[in-house]
Write a protein that holds these residues in place. Structure first.
Motif, PDB file in Angstrom:
ATOM      1  N   GLY A  10      89.628 -37.220  31.502  1.00  0.00           N
ATOM      2  CA  GLY A  10      89.924 -37.392  32.918  1.00  0.00           C
ATOM      3  C   GLY A  10      88.740 -37.839  33.748  1.00  0.00           C
ATOM      4  N   GLY A  11      87.619 -38.105  33.093  1.00  0.00           N
ATOM      5  CA  GLY A  11      86.441 -38.590  33.822  1.00  0.00           C
ATOM      6  C   GLY A  11      86.569 -40.063  34.174  1.00  0.00           C
ATOM      7  N   ARG A  12      85.644 -40.544  34.985  1.00  0.00           N
ATOM      8  CA  ARG A  12      85.732 -41.913  35.461  1.00  0.00           C
ATOM      9  C   ARG A  12      84.444 -42.659  35.142  1.00  0.00           C
ATOM     10  NH1 ARG A  12      89.046 -44.713  38.706  1.00  0.00           N
ATOM     11  NH2 ARG A  12      88.089 -46.272  40.060  1.00  0.00           N
ATOM     12  N   LEU A  13      84.613 -43.872  34.639  1.00  0.00           N
ATOM     13  CA  LEU A  13      83.464 -44.726  34.328  1.00  0.00           C
ATOM     14  C   LEU A  13      83.505 -45.962  35.226  1.00  0.00           C
ATOM     15  CD1 LEU A  13      81.055 -45.675  32.528  1.00  0.00           C
ATOM     16  CD2 LEU A  13      82.759 -46.727  31.014  1.00  0.00           C
ATOM     17  N   VAL A  14      82.450 -46.127  36.017  1.00  0.00           N
ATOM     18  CA  VAL A  14      82.338 -47.310  36.882  1.00  0.00           C
ATOM     19  C   VAL A  14      81.134 -48.113  36.397  1.00  0.00           C
ATOM     20  CG1 VAL A  14      81.986 -48.138  39.244  1.00  0.00           C
ATOM     21  CG2 VAL A  14      83.306 -46.034  38.836  1.00  0.00           C
ATOM     22  N   VAL A  15      81.354 -49.398  36.130  1.00  0.00           N
ATOM     23  CA  VAL A  15      80.281 -50.249  35.607  1.00  0.00           C
ATOM     24  C   VAL A  15      79.971 -51.356  36.610  1.00  0.00           C
ATOM     25  CG1 VAL A  15      79.719 -51.940  33.808  1.00  0.00           C
ATOM     26  CG2 VAL A  15      80.756 -49.747  33.183  1.00  0.00           C
ATOM     27  N   VAL A  16      78.689 -51.545  36.848  1.00  0.00           N
ATOM     28  CA  VAL A  16      78.236 -52.581  37.774  1.00  0.00           C
ATOM     29  C   VAL A  16      77.444 -53.602  36.971  1.00  0.00           C
ATOM     30  CG1 VAL A  16      76.901 -53.030  39.867  1.00  0.00           C
ATOM     31  CG2 VAL A  16      78.090 -50.836  39.582  1.00  0.00           C
ATOM     32  N   ASP A  17      77.957 -54.812  36.914  1.00  0.00           N
ATOM     33  CA  ASP A  17      77.356 -55.828  36.041  1.00  0.00           C
ATOM     34  C   ASP A  17      77.855 -57.198  36.498  1.00  0.00           C
ATOM     35  OD1 ASP A  17      76.808 -57.508  33.666  1.00  0.00           O
ATOM     36  OD2 ASP A  17      76.392 -55.610  32.650  1.00  0.00           O
ATOM     37  N   PRO A  18      76.997 -58.211  36.531  1.00  0.00           N
ATOM     38  CA  PRO A  18      77.481 -59.551  36.908  1.00  0.00           C
ATOM     39  C   PRO A  18      78.420 -60.142  35.859  1.00  0.00           C
ATOM     40  CG  PRO A  18      75.069 -59.541  36.616  1.00  0.00           C
ATOM     41  CD  PRO A  18      75.552 -58.162  36.298  1.00  0.00           C
ATOM     42  N   ARG A  19      78.439 -59.517  34.697  1.00  0.00           N
ATOM     43  CA  ARG A  19      79.301 -60.007  33.622  1.00  0.00           C
ATOM     44  C   ARG A  19      80.379 -58.975  33.325  1.00  0.00           C
ATOM     45  NH1 ARG A  19      77.964 -60.469  28.548  1.00  0.00           N
ATOM     46  NH2 ARG A  19      76.727 -58.569  28.710  1.00  0.00           N
ATOM     47  N   VAL A  20      81.499 -59.469  32.805  1.00  0.00           N
ATOM     48  CA  VAL A  20      82.503 -58.548  32.296  1.00  0.00           C
ATOM     49  C   VAL A  20      82.080 -58.237  30.864  1.00  0.00           C
ATOM     50  CG1 VAL A  20      84.954 -58.081  32.022  1.00  0.00           C
ATOM     51  CG2 VAL A  20      84.203 -59.862  33.608  1.00  0.00           C
ATOM     52  N   SER A  21      81.117 -57.368  30.747  1.00  0.00           N
ATOM     53  CA  SER A  21      80.662 -56.993  29.406  1.00  0.00           C
ATOM     54  C   SER A  21      81.778 -56.195  28.738  1.00  0.00           C
ATOM     55  CB  SER A  21      79.408 -56.134  29.513  1.00  0.00           C
ATOM     56  OG  SER A  21      79.761 -54.895  30.120  1.00  0.00           O
ATOM     57  N   ARG A  22      81.616 -55.933  27.464  1.00  0.00           N
ATOM     58  CA  ARG A  22      82.610 -55.103  26.762  1.00  0.00           C
ATOM     59  C   ARG A  22      82.698 -53.725  27.429  1.00  0.00           C
ATOM     60  NH1 ARG A  22      86.581 -54.352  24.069  1.00  0.00           N
ATOM     61  NH2 ARG A  22      86.747 -53.157  22.141  1.00  0.00           N
ATOM     62  N   THR A  23      81.567 -53.220  27.869  1.00  0.00           N
ATOM     63  CA  THR A  23      81.579 -51.910  28.528  1.00  0.00           C
ATOM     64  C   THR A  23      82.314 -52.000  29.871  1.00  0.00           C
ATOM     65  OG1 THR A  23      79.410 -51.550  27.521  1.00  0.00           O
ATOM     66  CG2 THR A  23      80.106 -49.953  29.184  1.00  0.00           C
ATOM     67  N   ALA A  24      82.075 -53.091  30.591  1.00  0.00           N
ATOM     68  CA  ALA A  24      82.746 -53.280  31.875  1.00  0.00           C
ATOM     69  C   ALA A  24      84.249 -53.393  31.689  1.00  0.00           C
ATOM     70  CB  ALA A  24      82.195 -54.528  32.564  1.00  0.00           C
ATOM     71  N   GLU A  25      84.625 -54.111  30.624  1.00  0.00           N
ATOM     72  CA  GLU A  25      86.038 -54.306  30.321  1.00  0.00           C
ATOM     73  C   GLU A  25      86.756 -52.965  30.115  1.00  0.00           C
ATOM     74  OE1 GLU A  25      87.394 -56.356  26.442  1.00  0.00           O
ATOM     75  OE2 GLU A  25      86.284 -57.849  27.607  1.00  0.00           O
ATOM     76  N   ARG A  26      86.091 -52.037  29.486  1.00  0.00           N
ATOM     77  CA  ARG A  26      86.714 -50.750  29.159  1.00  0.00           C
ATOM     78  C   ARG A  26      86.563 -49.725  30.273  1.00  0.00           C
ATOM     79  NH1 ARG A  26      88.392 -50.238  23.487  1.00  0.00           N
ATOM     80  NH2 ARG A  26      87.953 -48.040  23.857  1.00  0.00           N
TER      81      ARG A  26
END
Ligand SMILES: Nc1nc2c(c(=O)[nH]1)N[C@H]1C(S)=C(S)[C@@H](COP(=O)(O)OP(=O)(O)OC[C@H]3O[C@@H](n4cnc5c(=O)[nH]c(N)nc54)[C@H](O)[C@@H]3O)O[C@H]1N2
Ligand SMILES: Nc1nc2c(c(=O)[nH]1)N[C@H]1C(S)=C(S)[C@@H](COP(=O)(O)OP(=O)(O)OC[C@H]3O[C@@H](n4cnc5c(=O)[nH]c(N)nc54)[C@H](O)[C@@H]3O)O[C@H]1N2
Ligand code: SF4
Ligand SMILES: [Mo]
Length: 755
Positions: free
Chosen positions: A212-228
């Motif tokens: 139930g936690g939340r992951l927010v990614v800040v990146d100029p690219r849609v990295s694999r991590t950003a995608e997930r």
């Protein structure tokens, strides 16, 4: 001293027993446990060690390639010396004699300031570099030093030093227990994490979301991590500092500040409040590309989360205001009540280290700029000068001009900014010595190359990374095979004796004994030590059965936080106990560090240290106008910096060294998918195949880092079949993060034209 479980194999007619070896993968910071099956001198299989308590069987595609690296025909197994432009294999004695001859002549004519050491990333992944690198540096007695820290994490050292007084204590997001993670400029799905040793980082992020936690990614690219991630925000490269300041501003303005467990130990809060006041979200939105409502919402989510952790890595550090970004991350973690708190930010507690928390707060604080570089007067930081200033120190004549370089596991012609400039300067050196397994872009210019043994031929303990783990964990990896050459500790010891003037033929154990004696003497004198005042001979006698590196390791474990204190705590940790538990020993989650671990002069967590205040003035004057294309880098799971592309299984398949271009930009630039483009910066140009993709935001192009194997003299024949291009031809050494000396490797202004 190798721990092996031997079982005879019934299936095999040749009757050679198979053996299973358990060890830690030394290739990246994740430190995964491996199970390696061998038969005679062959590696049969490498897989994850499911009984390793920390990594629990996780392994990435690189882990099993320790076999290919070990067997690589391009890997040097004997020293080579360049004679009349040709490489000649020589004995170890001859190699050290050659270095001695050249080095002595150089020092006689130009003094010790004409030589320096350049230390690269693999030093932190091997016991040689960790235990004997310092001995070599002391013997070299150069007034300068350059390391990969200033193309990487120096901003984090500086803020850790300024804010809590301990530059080597990195704040670790407690990913396994947090309920909210804000990640900037990191892509653990490719990198497996950095300044945070977390095997299966991607899986742990999945579990964060599952609970139930939340992951927010800040990146100029849609990295694999950003995608997930639950949410991905694209940001203009280099502007994280502005966005983070806006988050801070909202937390103050909305009166959401909560200092949590460290409330009684924080100084500088009012200064932070007043300087963040200049950055309300509306004022930074145009530069960052993140709208004010989103920024406000994220700030409120962060403050409201029961536990939260903000984590910034390469993308936030290797930019012009990398240290301010790092500082703003530390401030956010502090003012949301997450510093030194389970589920928030925790601090490492490595078994070979001391328990800092039991001391009184306060210390000597962190000093920088105690001396400066010759040409640009760049201040020393942690005894180092910025690698972005290395080329000029070789080029500009005068006393102290660098004429000799010792490359210790470093490939600057691929890993440092403006690498073509370095490439030229390297060719002018009177002496270049490389400790490196390969003849690559940098070592091809060497006079002597000293190859270390392969990773399977050496014992291993993660001195550098035990402190980046969110649990206290220790594991020892005995060598799988006997080294076919000199072990890296001995290479460094012999080199130390050569540069100290004791000669190529001096007994290398002299250097080891110096290291050991210094360590033991210091400990015997230390008031809080488990062995304070004990008999030195007895201690030395106990250690004497081990090999060099093992003596140092056994000693550090026994006087460390869980140590047996040479009998003082009979149940405590020793090297033998680690050997008896070859999967590693988990001592549980790390415990609180503060206030005891605060080492600033004031004994307070200094949220507004003066150097940061000064740099905020530089920030206020900076130009963040958004016209023009900028370049960022990226990593791929199947790469490891500048050296693992010689493994076929890692480079085969789809072309990975591509220039990623957003469709909107592709249209206006006139470049086509699969076609070539020329990418030009102030300092250089390269040509690379174009990949048109939404994975990069408009206005940003991305080229991976670490490639470029097709130049003459590079003897990496598999890599040469898919050479790729070197992105550091484009990165500019003129601009760097002044507060830490860190290079700018992201957000480089470029022009792109169809080739
Ligand atoms: N543009 C751009 N540049 C970057 C980066 C980026 O993201 N973008 N990242 C930066 C970062 S974070 C880092 S850490 C640096 C890394 O760059 P470097 O510090 O140069 O490190 P590596 O490329 O990992 O390896 C350096 C050399 O060590 C050798 N080597 C491998 N194993 C061993 C060993 O056990 N012993 C010895 N003696 N040598 C060994 C390899 O053959 C290689 O030549 O690059 C930096 N450069
Ligand atoms: N497979 C693999 N693993 C590695 C390495 C490797 O070369 N290959 N290298 C190892 C080393 S030495 C290190 S230091 C670590 C690094 O590990 P990470 O810090 O995770 O580094 P990267 O994977 O390069 O991810 C950096 C991200 O920052 C983004 N970025 C670029 N500029 C900016 C910016 O201005 N702002 C923000 N917010 N994001 C930006 C990039 O798009 C990229 O997605 O990885 C280690 N692990
Ligand atoms: S993630 Fe891969 S390269 Fe890194 S330690 Fe684990 S197996 Fe090795
Ligand atoms: Mo790195």
């Amino acid at each position: 001293m190798s721990d092996t479980t031997t079982s005879s194999s019934t299936a095999d007619p040749t009757d050679v027993a198979t053996e299973t070896h358990l060890r830690t993968c030394p290739l990246c910071e994740a430190c995964c446990g491996l199970e390696i099956t061998t038969k005679g001198d062959q590696v049969v299989r490498i897989r994850g060690d499911r009984s390793d308590p920390y990594s629990q069987g996780y392994i990435c595609p690189k882990g099993s390639t320790l076999k290919q690296l070990h067997e690589d025909p391009d890997r040097l197994t004997a020293p080579v010396v360049k004679r009349d432009g040709e490489w000649v294999e020589v004995s170890w004695d001859e190699a050290f004699q050659e270095i001695e001859r050249r080095f002595d002549a150089l020092v006689k004519e130009h003094g010790r300031s004409s030589a320096t050491a350049v230390m690269g990333n693999p030093n932190v992944h091997n016991m040689g570099g960790q235990l004997y690198g310092g001995a070599f540096l002391r013997a070299l007695a150069s007034p300068s030093l350059y390391t990969a820290s200033t193309v990487d994490q120096m901003p984090k050292h500086v803020t850790a030093g300024l804010v809590w007084g301990d530059a080597d204590s990195f704040p670790l997001p407690d990913v396994d227990n947090t309920s909210y993670m804000l990640m900037l400029g990191a892509n653990p799905h490719a990198s497996n994490g950095s300044l945070l040793t977390l095997p299966d980082f991607p899986g742990r992020l999945d579990r964060l979301q599952e609970r139930g936690g939340r992951l927010v990614v800040v990146d100029p690219r849609v990295s694999r991590t950003a995608e997930r991630a639950d949410e991905h925000l694209t940001i203009r490269p280099g502007t994280d500092v502005l966005w983070l300041l806006s988050l801070i501003e909202v937390i103050f303005t909305d009166d959401l500040v909560d200092l949590g467990l460290v409330a009684d130990h924080v100084a500088g809060l009012d200064e932070v409040r007043s300087l963040a006041a200049a950055y309300p979200p509306e004022t930074t939105a145009a530069a960052t590309g993140i709208d004010a409502d989103t920024t406000r919402r994220i700030a409120r989510e962060l403050a409201a989360a029961p536990t939260a952790a903000v984590y910034g890595r390469i993308g936030t550090h290797t930019v012009e205001f990398g240290t301010l970004s790092s500082w703003a991350v530390d401030v956010l973690n502090t003012i949301t009540g997450n510093l030194d708190k389970p589920g928030g930010i925790v601090f490492g507690a490595g078994p070979a280290s001391k328990d800092q928390s039991v001391r009184e707060p306060g210390g000597r604080g962190f000093k920088m700029g105690r001396w400066s570089s010759r040409v640009s007067s760049a201040p020393e930081i942690k005894g180092e000068f910025p690698v972005a200033r290395l080329a000029e120190e070789m080029e500009v004549p005068g006393e102290g001009q660098l004429r000799a370089l010792f490359l210790l596991a470093c490939n600057p012609v691929r890993s440092f900014p403006n690498s073509d400039r370095l490439d030229k300067a390297f060719q002018e050196l009177d002496l270049l010595v490389a400790i490196d397994p390969y003849i690559n872009a940098s070592s091809r210019h060497a006079h002597v190359i000293l190859p270390p043994p392969s990773a399977l031929e050496r014992s291993h303990y993660d001195f550098a990374f035990e402190g980046s783990m969110i649990r206290s964990f220790a594991k020892y990896s005995p060598a799988v095979f006997a080294p076919d050459g000199l072990d890296e500790p001995e290479i460094l010891a012999r080199l130390a004796l050569v540069v100290s003037g004791m000669g190529a033929d001096a007994d290398p154990s002299l250097a080891h004994e110096q290291v050991l004696n210094a360590l033991v003497d210091r400990e015997l004198k230390a008031e809080h030590s488990l062995i304070h005042g004990r008999d030195k001979d007895e201690i030395m006698e106990t250690l004497s059965a081990w090999s060099w590196a093992e003596q140092l390791l056994d000693f550090r474990l026994r006087v460390g936080r869980f140590g047996d204190g040479f009998g003082a705590n009979p149940e405590g940790l020793t090297l033998q106990r680690l050997i008896d538990e070859p999967h590693g020993i988990d001592f549980g989650p790390v415990t609180r560090r503060f206030p005891g671990g605060i080492r600033t002069e004031s004994g307070k967590i200094e949220l507004a240290p003066q150097p940061v205040l000064n740099d905020l003035e530089r920030l206020a004057a900076a130009d963040f106008s958004t016209d023009g294309l900028v370049l960022v880098g990226r990593r791929h799971l199947r790469s490891c910096n500048t050296w693992m592309h010689n493994v076929n299984v890692l480079i085969k398949g789809r072309e990975r060294c591509t220039l990623q271009v957003n469709p909107v930009d592709a249209e206006s630039l006139g470049v086509t998918d699969g076609g070539n483009a020329v990418i030009r910066s102030r300092v250089g140009e390269v040509s690379a195949p174009v990949e048109i993709t939404d994975a990069v935001m408009a206005g940003v192009v991305s080229l991976p880092f670490g490639w470029g194997y097709d130049e003459p003299g590079i003897e990496m024949h598999t890599a040469r079949t898919r050479p790729g291009v070197n992105s550091n031809v484009l990165t500019d050494d003129a601009t760097y993060d002044l507060l830490s000396g860190n290079a700018v490797l992201n957000g480089i202004a470029v022009d792109v034209i169809p080739a």
